[in-house]
Design an enzyme around this catalytic site. Structure first.
Site, PDB file in Angstrom:
ATOM      1  N   MET A  30     -18.353 -50.103 -68.431  1.00 22.79           N
ATOM      2  CA  MET A  30     -17.948 -49.197 -69.558  1.00 22.79           C
ATOM      3  C   MET A  30     -19.297 -48.186 -69.662  1.00 22.79           C
ATOM      4  O   MET A  30     -19.346 -47.587 -70.916  1.00 22.79           O
ATOM      5  CB  MET A  30     -17.796 -50.087 -71.065  1.00 22.79           C
ATOM      6  CG  MET A  30     -16.445 -50.966 -70.692  1.00 22.79           C
ATOM      7  SD  MET A  30     -16.037 -51.256 -72.505  1.00 22.79           S
ATOM      8  CE  MET A  30     -17.161 -52.023 -73.366  1.00 22.79           C
ATOM      9  N   ALA A  32     -23.189 -46.691 -69.716  1.00 25.17           N
ATOM     10  CA  ALA A  32     -24.634 -46.996 -70.486  1.00 25.17           C
ATOM     11  C   ALA A  32     -25.138 -47.945 -69.531  1.00 25.17           C
ATOM     12  O   ALA A  32     -25.637 -49.218 -69.739  1.00 25.17           O
ATOM     13  CB  ALA A  32     -24.436 -47.504 -71.882  1.00 25.17           C
ATOM     14  N   LEU A  33     -25.472 -47.593 -68.281  1.00 33.99           N
ATOM     15  CA  LEU A  33     -25.832 -48.635 -67.222  1.00 33.99           C
ATOM     16  C   LEU A  33     -27.125 -48.966 -66.937  1.00 33.99           C
ATOM     17  O   LEU A  33     -28.234 -48.318 -67.509  1.00 33.99           O
ATOM     18  CB  LEU A  33     -25.587 -47.818 -65.779  1.00 33.99           C
ATOM     19  CG  LEU A  33     -23.903 -47.512 -65.516  1.00 33.99           C
ATOM     20  CD1 LEU A  33     -23.859 -47.045 -63.973  1.00 33.99           C
ATOM     21  CD2 LEU A  33     -22.768 -48.881 -65.683  1.00 33.99           C
ATOM     22  N   HIS A  37     -26.030 -54.142 -64.579  1.00 35.20           N
ATOM     23  CA  HIS A  37     -24.990 -53.366 -63.814  1.00 35.20           C
ATOM     24  C   HIS A  37     -25.192 -53.228 -62.330  1.00 35.20           C
ATOM     25  O   HIS A  37     -24.484 -53.620 -61.323  1.00 35.20           O
ATOM     26  CB  HIS A  37     -24.598 -52.005 -64.390  1.00 35.20           C
ATOM     27  CG  HIS A  37     -24.018 -52.176 -65.783  1.00 35.20           C
ATOM     28  ND1 HIS A  37     -24.810 -51.599 -67.032  1.00 35.20           N
ATOM     29  CD2 HIS A  37     -22.901 -52.584 -66.223  1.00 35.20           C
ATOM     30  CE1 HIS A  37     -24.028 -51.685 -67.839  1.00 35.20           C
ATOM     31  NE2 HIS A  37     -22.847 -52.416 -67.645  1.00 35.20           N
ATOM     32  N   GLN A  61      -9.920 -53.006 -75.950  1.00 33.56           N
ATOM     33  CA  GLN A  61     -10.756 -54.022 -75.671  1.00 33.56           C
ATOM     34  C   GLN A  61     -11.631 -53.990 -77.199  1.00 33.56           C
ATOM     35  O   GLN A  61     -12.226 -55.162 -77.462  1.00 33.56           O
ATOM     36  CB  GLN A  61     -11.542 -54.656 -74.864  1.00 33.56           C
ATOM     37  CG  GLN A  61     -12.595 -53.566 -74.289  1.00 33.56           C
ATOM     38  CD  GLN A  61     -13.245 -53.986 -72.961  1.00 33.56           C
ATOM     39  OE1 GLN A  61     -12.588 -53.569 -72.017  1.00 33.56           O
ATOM     40  NE2 GLN A  61     -14.265 -54.685 -72.902  1.00 33.56           N
ATOM     41  N   GLU A 150     -21.911 -62.926 -65.301  1.00 34.82           N
ATOM     42  CA  GLU A 150     -21.942 -64.032 -66.288  1.00 34.82           C
ATOM     43  C   GLU A 150     -22.380 -63.960 -67.519  1.00 34.82           C
ATOM     44  O   GLU A 150     -22.253 -64.796 -68.495  1.00 34.82           O
ATOM     45  CB  GLU A 150     -22.790 -65.265 -65.541  1.00 34.82           C
ATOM     46  CG  GLU A 150     -22.335 -66.081 -64.175  1.00 34.82           C
ATOM     47  CD  GLU A 150     -23.039 -66.979 -63.720  1.00 34.82           C
ATOM     48  OE1 GLU A 150     -24.125 -67.306 -64.225  1.00 34.82           O
ATOM     49  OE2 GLU A 150     -22.478 -67.542 -62.867  1.00 34.82           O
ATOM     50  N   GLN A 155     -15.294 -63.884 -70.130  1.00 41.11           N
ATOM     51  CA  GLN A 155     -14.565 -62.569 -69.392  1.00 41.11           C
ATOM     52  C   GLN A 155     -14.302 -63.008 -68.217  1.00 41.11           C
ATOM     53  O   GLN A 155     -13.263 -62.694 -67.339  1.00 41.11           O
ATOM     54  CB  GLN A 155     -15.277 -61.334 -69.826  1.00 41.11           C
ATOM     55  CG  GLN A 155     -14.877 -60.103 -68.899  1.00 41.11           C
ATOM     56  CD  GLN A 155     -15.394 -59.000 -69.188  1.00 41.11           C
ATOM     57  OE1 GLN A 155     -14.945 -58.263 -70.278  1.00 41.11           O
ATOM     58  NE2 GLN A 155     -16.557 -58.576 -68.369  1.00 41.11           N
ATOM     59  N   SER A 187     -28.176 -55.341 -71.928  1.00 40.06           N
ATOM     60  CA  SER A 187     -27.040 -55.052 -72.544  1.00 40.06           C
ATOM     61  C   SER A 187     -27.052 -53.533 -72.838  1.00 40.06           C
ATOM     62  O   SER A 187     -27.931 -53.068 -73.176  1.00 40.06           O
ATOM     63  CB  SER A 187     -26.462 -56.035 -73.606  1.00 40.06           C
ATOM     64  OG  SER A 187     -25.499 -55.352 -74.415  1.00 40.06           O
ATOM     65  N   SER A 188     -25.672 -53.014 -72.573  1.00 38.98           N
ATOM     66  CA  SER A 188     -25.676 -51.701 -72.998  1.00 38.98           C
ATOM     67  C   SER A 188     -25.990 -51.385 -74.565  1.00 38.98           C
ATOM     68  O   SER A 188     -26.601 -50.287 -75.105  1.00 38.98           O
ATOM     69  CB  SER A 188     -24.345 -50.958 -72.898  1.00 38.98           C
ATOM     70  OG  SER A 188     -24.028 -50.959 -71.136  1.00 38.98           O
TER      71      SER A 188
HETATM   72  P1  AMP Z   1     -19.795 -53.931 -69.483  1.00 38.17           P
HETATM   73  O1  AMP Z   1     -20.284 -52.338 -69.142  1.00 38.17           O
HETATM   74  O2  AMP Z   1     -20.825 -54.041 -70.497  1.00 38.17           O
HETATM   75  O3  AMP Z   1     -18.423 -53.941 -69.818  1.00 38.17           O
HETATM   76  O4  AMP Z   1     -20.326 -54.721 -68.248  1.00 38.17           O
HETATM   77  C1  AMP Z   1     -19.816 -54.272 -66.958  1.00 38.17           C
HETATM   78  C2  AMP Z   1     -20.133 -55.656 -66.145  1.00 38.17           C
HETATM   79  O5  AMP Z   1     -21.412 -55.787 -66.016  1.00 38.17           O
HETATM   80  C3  AMP Z   1     -19.508 -56.886 -66.709  1.00 38.17           C
HETATM   81  O6  AMP Z   1     -19.087 -57.670 -65.405  1.00 38.17           O
HETATM   82  C4  AMP Z   1     -20.604 -57.553 -67.239  1.00 38.17           C
HETATM   83  O7  AMP Z   1     -20.610 -58.911 -67.299  1.00 38.17           O
HETATM   84  C5  AMP Z   1     -21.769 -57.082 -66.405  1.00 38.17           C
HETATM   85  N1  AMP Z   1     -23.101 -57.205 -66.891  1.00 38.17           N
HETATM   86  C6  AMP Z   1     -23.340 -56.690 -68.267  1.00 38.17           C
HETATM   87  N2  AMP Z   1     -24.624 -57.079 -68.622  1.00 38.17           N
HETATM   88  C7  AMP Z   1     -25.108 -57.881 -67.467  1.00 38.17           C
HETATM   89  C8  AMP Z   1     -26.282 -58.337 -67.178  1.00 38.17           C
HETATM   90  N3  AMP Z   1     -27.228 -58.338 -68.134  1.00 38.17           N
HETATM   91  N4  AMP Z   1     -26.293 -59.128 -65.916  1.00 38.17           N
HETATM   92  C9  AMP Z   1     -25.427 -59.361 -65.224  1.00 38.17           C
HETATM   93  N5  AMP Z   1     -24.224 -58.779 -65.439  1.00 38.17           N
HETATM   94  C10 AMP Z   1     -24.230 -57.855 -66.393  1.00 38.17           C
END
Ligand code: AMP
Length: 281
Positions: A30, A32-33, A37, A61, A150, A155, A187-188
């Site tokens: 989503m 905000a990488l 990511h 979602q 993970e 999810q 986390s974003s």
């Molecule tokens: P998101 O952009 O938050 O929807 O995340 C996209 C993907 O990146 C999802 O599969 C998340 O589980 C993964 N992801 C997000 N944060 C992390 C992290 N700190 N470590 C590993 N994978 C992540």
């Protein structure tokens, strides 16, 4: 790296990859990488000829309009990060109509019950929204392998089940949680924390490590009350903490020797919802 902003040009690109028999690895985001990511694309590079990213903030979602509105959007920056990583061949940034041509509706799935635990209970409709967008992205990207963190363990399990029930023939890979130096899971949403809040939020990871030490030594109810005590503080609110069976995701009150368990935690810091988890040894 190629950037696609619409379904038609992206489909042509995928057709070409399929004609050339290229193995496709895909990890949706989503935006905000951050480095978490990027670790998905590192993994994807190990097994595929072509690695594809997508950026789409999926409205269905979110069960809270304010959370959707406040979700960080940094597309230009994201493209630059992906480009600099040299790990991604193409990024798909669809418009809402490319994903939801018939209106923004969630499909309803039966994931065998895991959708009702934890995040499913806390965020009604969330996993139907996740299933809807990931199913559509899988149909458009047609990957051989897909990578999920993970960090969102439930999810990851939901996506494995989605591929199974729809018979999509995509191999799902789980990728370890990427953390800040102080242990905070990347986390974003961390962008919305102050530096001081980021520092104090390391207590989430410290607590999970303590839980891992306590596990199989003290009872689960005792572990829960110790965790509640740690979060008896004014600057953060413990939304839930539990230990669950790693396969069923059902909360465990006691453990059996031959099952795997994982601790799950959600903490709100100044209205920013932080989630984390840890496999228990
Ligand atoms: P998101 O952009 O938050 O929807 O995340 C996209 C993907 O990146 C999802 O599969 C998340 O589980 C993964 N992801 C997000 N944060 C992390 C992290 N700190 N470590 C590993 N994978 C992540």
């Amino acid at each position: 790296m190629q950037v696609f902003y619409d379904k038609d040009s992206f489909s042509k690109y995928i057709d070409l990859q399929k004609e050339q028999n290229n193995m496709i690895g895909f990890a949706p985001t989503m935006g905000a990488l951050h480095a978490g990511h990027i670790s998905l694309y590192e993994e994807a590079n190990k097994d595929n000829d072509i690695v594809i990213s997508s950026i789409f903030v999926n409205p269905t979602q979110f069960n809270n309009a304010e959370d959707l509105e406040k979700y960080p959007r940094t597309v230009e920056n994201d493209i630059e990060k992906l480009q600099n990583s040299k790990l991604v061949d193409a990024v798909y940034i669809p418009k809402v109509e490319d994903i939801y041509p018939n209106g923004m509706e969630r499909k309803h799935y039966n994931f065998g019950g895991i959708e009702n635990e934890m995040e499913g209970a806390a965020r009604p409709g969330h996993f139907d929204g996740v299933g809807t967008v990931v199913e559509e992205l899988f149909r458009q990207v047609r990957p051989d392998n897909a990578y999920f963190g993970e960090k969102d363990f439930q999810q990851l399990k939901i996506i494995e089940k989605l591929v199974d029930i729809l018979n999509l023939g995509i191999k799902i890979h789980g990728v370890k949680i990427h953390r800040e130096k102080n242990g905070l899971a990347m986390s974003s949403r961390n962008m919305r924390l102050s530096e001081a809040e980021k520092e104090s939020s390391s207590v989430i990871y410290q607590t999970l490590k303590k839980v891992d030490d306590w596990f199989r030594v003290v009872t689960i109810p005792e572990i829960k009350s110790r965790v509640e005590e740690i979060f008896d503080r004014d600057d953060m609110v413990l939304e839930y903490f539990l230990i669950a069976n790693e396969d069923t995701l059902k909360e465990a009150d006691f453990f059996s020797e031959d099952e795997n368990y994982r601790a799950f935690i959600v903490v709100n810091v100044d209205q920013v919802r932080l989630i984390d988890n840890m496999h228990l040894k």
